[in-house]
Motif scaffolding. Structure first.
Motif, PDB file in Angstrom:
ATOM      1  N   GLU A  64      44.068  34.954  36.321  1.00 39.56           N
ATOM      2  CA  GLU A  64      43.302  36.114  36.796  1.00 39.56           C
ATOM      3  C   GLU A  64      43.302  36.181  38.326  1.00 39.56           C
ATOM      4  O   GLU A  64      43.408  37.272  38.904  1.00 39.56           O
ATOM      5  CB  GLU A  64      41.868  36.059  36.269  1.00 39.56           C
ATOM      6  N   LEU A  65      43.198  35.027  38.962  1.00 34.20           N
ATOM      7  CA  LEU A  65      43.191  35.001  40.426  1.00 34.20           C
ATOM      8  C   LEU A  65      44.553  35.362  41.007  1.00 34.20           C
ATOM      9  O   LEU A  65      44.646  35.956  42.081  1.00 34.20           O
ATOM     10  CB  LEU A  65      42.747  33.634  40.936  1.00 34.20           C
ATOM     11  N   ALA A  66      45.623  35.005  40.300  1.00 36.89           N
ATOM     12  CA  ALA A  66      46.978  35.276  40.794  1.00 36.89           C
ATOM     13  C   ALA A  66      47.376  36.742  40.642  1.00 36.89           C
ATOM     14  O   ALA A  66      48.259  37.215  41.374  1.00 36.89           O
ATOM     15  CB  ALA A  66      47.983  34.396  40.057  1.00 36.89           C
ATOM     16  N   ALA A  67      46.738  37.464  39.734  1.00 38.71           N
ATOM     17  CA  ALA A  67      47.156  38.833  39.399  1.00 38.71           C
ATOM     18  C   ALA A  67      47.347  39.764  40.608  1.00 38.71           C
ATOM     19  O   ALA A  67      48.369  40.440  40.697  1.00 38.71           O
ATOM     20  CB  ALA A  67      46.192  39.441  38.398  1.00 38.71           C
ATOM     21  N   PRO A  68      46.411  39.825  41.555  1.00 35.40           N
ATOM     22  CA  PRO A  68      46.597  40.796  42.648  1.00 35.40           C
ATOM     23  C   PRO A  68      47.578  40.359  43.739  1.00 35.40           C
ATOM     24  O   PRO A  68      47.863  41.126  44.656  1.00 35.40           O
ATOM     25  CB  PRO A  68      45.196  40.960  43.226  1.00 35.40           C
ATOM     26  N   PHE A  69      48.091  39.145  43.652  1.00 35.44           N
ATOM     27  CA  PHE A  69      48.952  38.619  44.705  1.00 35.44           C
ATOM     28  C   PHE A  69      50.416  38.596  44.285  1.00 35.44           C
ATOM     29  O   PHE A  69      50.726  38.399  43.116  1.00 35.44           O
ATOM     30  CB  PHE A  69      48.528  37.192  45.081  1.00 35.44           C
ATOM     31  N   ALA A  70      51.285  38.750  45.244  1.00 37.94           N
ATOM     32  CA  ALA A  70      52.722  38.660  44.988  1.00 37.94           C
ATOM     33  C   ALA A  70      53.154  37.214  45.189  1.00 37.94           C
ATOM     34  O   ALA A  70      53.974  36.901  46.044  1.00 37.94           O
ATOM     35  CB  ALA A  70      53.476  39.592  45.926  1.00 37.94           C
ATOM     36  N   MET A  71      52.548  36.332  44.406  1.00 39.59           N
ATOM     37  CA  MET A  71      52.912  34.915  44.462  1.00 39.59           C
ATOM     38  C   MET A  71      52.722  34.292  43.093  1.00 39.59           C
ATOM     39  O   MET A  71      52.037  34.841  42.236  1.00 39.59           O
ATOM     40  CB  MET A  71      52.140  34.166  45.548  1.00 39.59           C
ATOM     41  N   SER A  72      53.333  33.144  42.921  1.00 41.15           N
ATOM     42  CA  SER A  72      53.306  32.470  41.627  1.00 41.15           C
ATOM     43  C   SER A  72      51.947  31.805  41.371  1.00 41.15           C
ATOM     44  O   SER A  72      51.165  31.579  42.297  1.00 41.15           O
ATOM     45  CB  SER A  72      54.400  31.408  41.585  1.00 41.15           C
ATOM     46  N   GLN A  73      51.721  31.464  40.110  1.00 36.33           N
ATOM     47  CA  GLN A  73      50.505  30.720  39.773  1.00 36.33           C
ATOM     48  C   GLN A  73      50.475  29.358  40.455  1.00 36.33           C
ATOM     49  O   GLN A  73      49.407  28.941  40.914  1.00 36.33           O
ATOM     50  CB  GLN A  73      50.369  30.589  38.258  1.00 36.33           C
ATOM     51  N   PRO A  74      51.619  28.641  40.564  1.00 34.53           N
ATOM     52  CA  PRO A  74      51.574  27.372  41.300  1.00 34.53           C
ATOM     53  C   PRO A  74      51.164  27.552  42.766  1.00 34.53           C
ATOM     54  O   PRO A  74      50.453  26.709  43.325  1.00 34.53           O
ATOM     55  CB  PRO A  74      52.998  26.829  41.185  1.00 34.53           C
ATOM     56  N   ALA A  75      51.572  28.648  43.380  1.00 29.53           N
ATOM     57  CA  ALA A  75      51.167  28.903  44.767  1.00 29.53           C
ATOM     58  C   ALA A  75      49.657  29.146  44.843  1.00 29.53           C
ATOM     59  O   ALA A  75      48.985  28.635  45.743  1.00 29.53           O
ATOM     60  CB  ALA A  75      51.929  30.095  45.334  1.00 29.53           C
ATOM     61  N   ILE A  76      49.131  29.903  43.893  1.00 28.13           N
ATOM     62  CA  ILE A  76      47.682  30.121  43.845  1.00 28.13           C
ATOM     63  C   ILE A  76      46.967  28.802  43.596  1.00 28.13           C
ATOM     64  O   ILE A  76      45.925  28.517  44.205  1.00 28.13           O
ATOM     65  CB  ILE A  76      47.315  31.166  42.762  1.00 28.13           C
ATOM     66  N   SER A  77      47.533  27.951  42.744  1.00 32.64           N
ATOM     67  CA  SER A  77      46.934  26.636  42.473  1.00 32.64           C
ATOM     68  C   SER A  77      46.860  25.795  43.739  1.00 32.64           C
ATOM     69  O   SER A  77      45.886  25.069  43.948  1.00 32.64           O
ATOM     70  CB  SER A  77      47.721  25.902  41.393  1.00 32.64           C
ATOM     71  N   LYS A  78      47.862  25.891  44.576  1.00 33.80           N
ATOM     72  CA  LYS A  78      47.833  25.153  45.846  1.00 33.80           C
ATOM     73  C   LYS A  78      46.700  25.646  46.732  1.00 33.80           C
ATOM     74  O   LYS A  78      45.994  24.856  47.360  1.00 33.80           O
ATOM     75  CB  LYS A  78      49.172  25.272  46.579  1.00 33.80           C
ATOM     76  N   HIS A  79      46.515  26.964  46.776  1.00 29.63           N
ATOM     77  CA  HIS A  79      45.392  27.520  47.536  1.00 29.63           C
ATOM     78  C   HIS A  79      44.061  27.037  46.956  1.00 29.63           C
ATOM     79  O   HIS A  79      43.135  26.697  47.703  1.00 29.63           O
ATOM     80  CB  HIS A  79      45.441  29.049  47.538  1.00 29.63           C
ATOM     81  N   LEU A  80      43.984  27.008  45.632  1.00 29.08           N
ATOM     82  CA  LEU A  80      42.746  26.549  44.990  1.00 29.08           C
ATOM     83  C   LEU A  80      42.461  25.086  45.307  1.00 29.08           C
ATOM     84  O   LEU A  80      41.297  24.699  45.494  1.00 29.08           O
ATOM     85  CB  LEU A  80      42.821  26.759  43.481  1.00 29.08           C
ATOM     86  N   LYS A  81      43.499  24.266  45.401  1.00 26.07           N
ATOM     87  CA  LYS A  81      43.297  22.849  45.744  1.00 26.07           C
ATOM     88  C   LYS A  81      42.716  22.705  47.142  1.00 26.07           C
ATOM     89  O   LYS A  81      41.838  21.869  47.377  1.00 26.07           O
ATOM     90  CB  LYS A  81      44.603  22.079  45.609  1.00 26.07           C
ATOM     91  N   VAL A  82      43.165  23.532  48.073  1.00 26.12           N
ATOM     92  CA  VAL A  82      42.610  23.511  49.425  1.00 26.12           C
ATOM     93  C   VAL A  82      41.135  23.911  49.373  1.00 26.12           C
ATOM     94  O   VAL A  82      40.276  23.273  49.999  1.00 26.12           O
ATOM     95  CB  VAL A  82      43.400  24.446  50.372  1.00 26.12           C
ATOM     96  N   LEU A  83      40.835  24.956  48.615  1.00 27.22           N
ATOM     97  CA  LEU A  83      39.445  25.401  48.475  1.00 27.22           C
ATOM     98  C   LEU A  83      38.585  24.350  47.784  1.00 27.22           C
ATOM     99  O   LEU A  83      37.420  24.144  48.164  1.00 27.22           O
ATOM    100  CB  LEU A  83      39.399  26.725  47.709  1.00 27.22           C
ATOM    101  N   GLU A  84      39.152  23.655  46.802  1.00 28.33           N
ATOM    102  CA  GLU A  84      38.414  22.587  46.116  1.00 28.33           C
ATOM    103  C   GLU A  84      38.123  21.422  47.065  1.00 28.33           C
ATOM    104  O   GLU A  84      37.013  20.892  47.082  1.00 28.33           O
ATOM    105  CB  GLU A  84      39.202  22.065  44.921  1.00 28.33           C
ATOM    106  N   ARG A  85      39.131  21.012  47.848  1.00 30.84           N
ATOM    107  CA  ARG A  85      38.929  19.904  48.793  1.00 30.84           C
ATOM    108  C   ARG A  85      37.844  20.234  49.814  1.00 30.84           C
ATOM    109  O   ARG A  85      37.124  19.354  50.270  1.00 30.84           O
ATOM    110  CB  ARG A  85      40.229  19.554  49.508  1.00 30.84           C
ATOM    111  N   ALA A  86      37.722  21.511  50.146  1.00 30.13           N
ATOM    112  CA  ALA A  86      36.689  21.943  51.088  1.00 30.13           C
ATOM    113  C   ALA A  86      35.330  22.105  50.407  1.00 30.13           C
ATOM    114  O   ALA A  86      34.333  22.353  51.077  1.00 30.13           O
ATOM    115  CB  ALA A  86      37.104  23.262  51.740  1.00 30.13           C
ATOM    116  N   GLY A  87      35.293  21.972  49.088  1.00 20.74           N
ATOM    117  CA  GLY A  87      34.041  22.111  48.356  1.00 20.74           C
ATOM    118  C   GLY A  87      33.631  23.557  48.130  1.00 20.74           C
ATOM    119  O   GLY A  87      32.508  23.830  47.731  1.00 20.74           O
ATOM    120  N   LEU A  88      34.538  24.501  48.377  1.00 23.10           N
ATOM    121  CA  LEU A  88      34.222  25.918  48.240  1.00 23.10           C
ATOM    122  C   LEU A  88      34.396  26.434  46.817  1.00 23.10           C
ATOM    123  O   LEU A  88      33.825  27.462  46.454  1.00 23.10           O
ATOM    124  CB  LEU A  88      35.110  26.740  49.181  1.00 23.10           C
TER     125      LEU A  88
END
Length: 113
Positions: free
Chosen positions: A34-58
């Motif tokens: 669902e998070l990847a849908a509006p972006f022109a990028m793959s789910q693995p790329a979105i997962s990488k962004h999510l890992k950064v957000l997770e490490r920041a506690g966001l």
């Protein structure tokens, strides 16, 4: 807030894709798909962004049967906002001083050059 956590928060917020993900999560939980849908990028790329957000506690990820929904964790954002509040107060005092000076100059006719 500890400096490393603050650094991680601001580093995570520096990317527009991650800010867009946080904005989406403001309205409720979402899966990676669902998070990847509006972006022109793959789910693995979105997962990488999510890992950064997770490490920041966001962001945190849960488990709901087969789903792994992501959710916003506002506490890290509050800590960053609290840190920024001191600077906001600093600038408000400066702007009030400038307003006062401008009012004084207008009251005196502005003839002081």
């Amino acid at each position: 807030m500890n400096p490393d956590a603050l650094d991680a928060t601001f580093a995570a917020l520096a990317d527009p894709t991650r800010r867009a993900i946080l904005a989406r999560l403001r309205s409720g939980e979402a899966t990676v798909t669902e998070l990847a849908a509006p972006f022109a990028m793959s789910q693995p790329a979105i997962s990488k962004h999510l890992k950064v957000l997770e490490r920041a506690g966001l962001v945190s990820r849960g488990r709901d049967a087969q789903r792994r929904p992501c959710r916003l964790e506002p506490a890290a954002l509050k800590a960053a906002t609290d840190w920024l509040a001191a600077y906001r107060e600093f600038w408000e005092v400066r702007y009030q001083g400038l307003d006062s000076l401008l009012n004084d100059l207008q009251s005196s006719g502005g003839d002081e050059r």
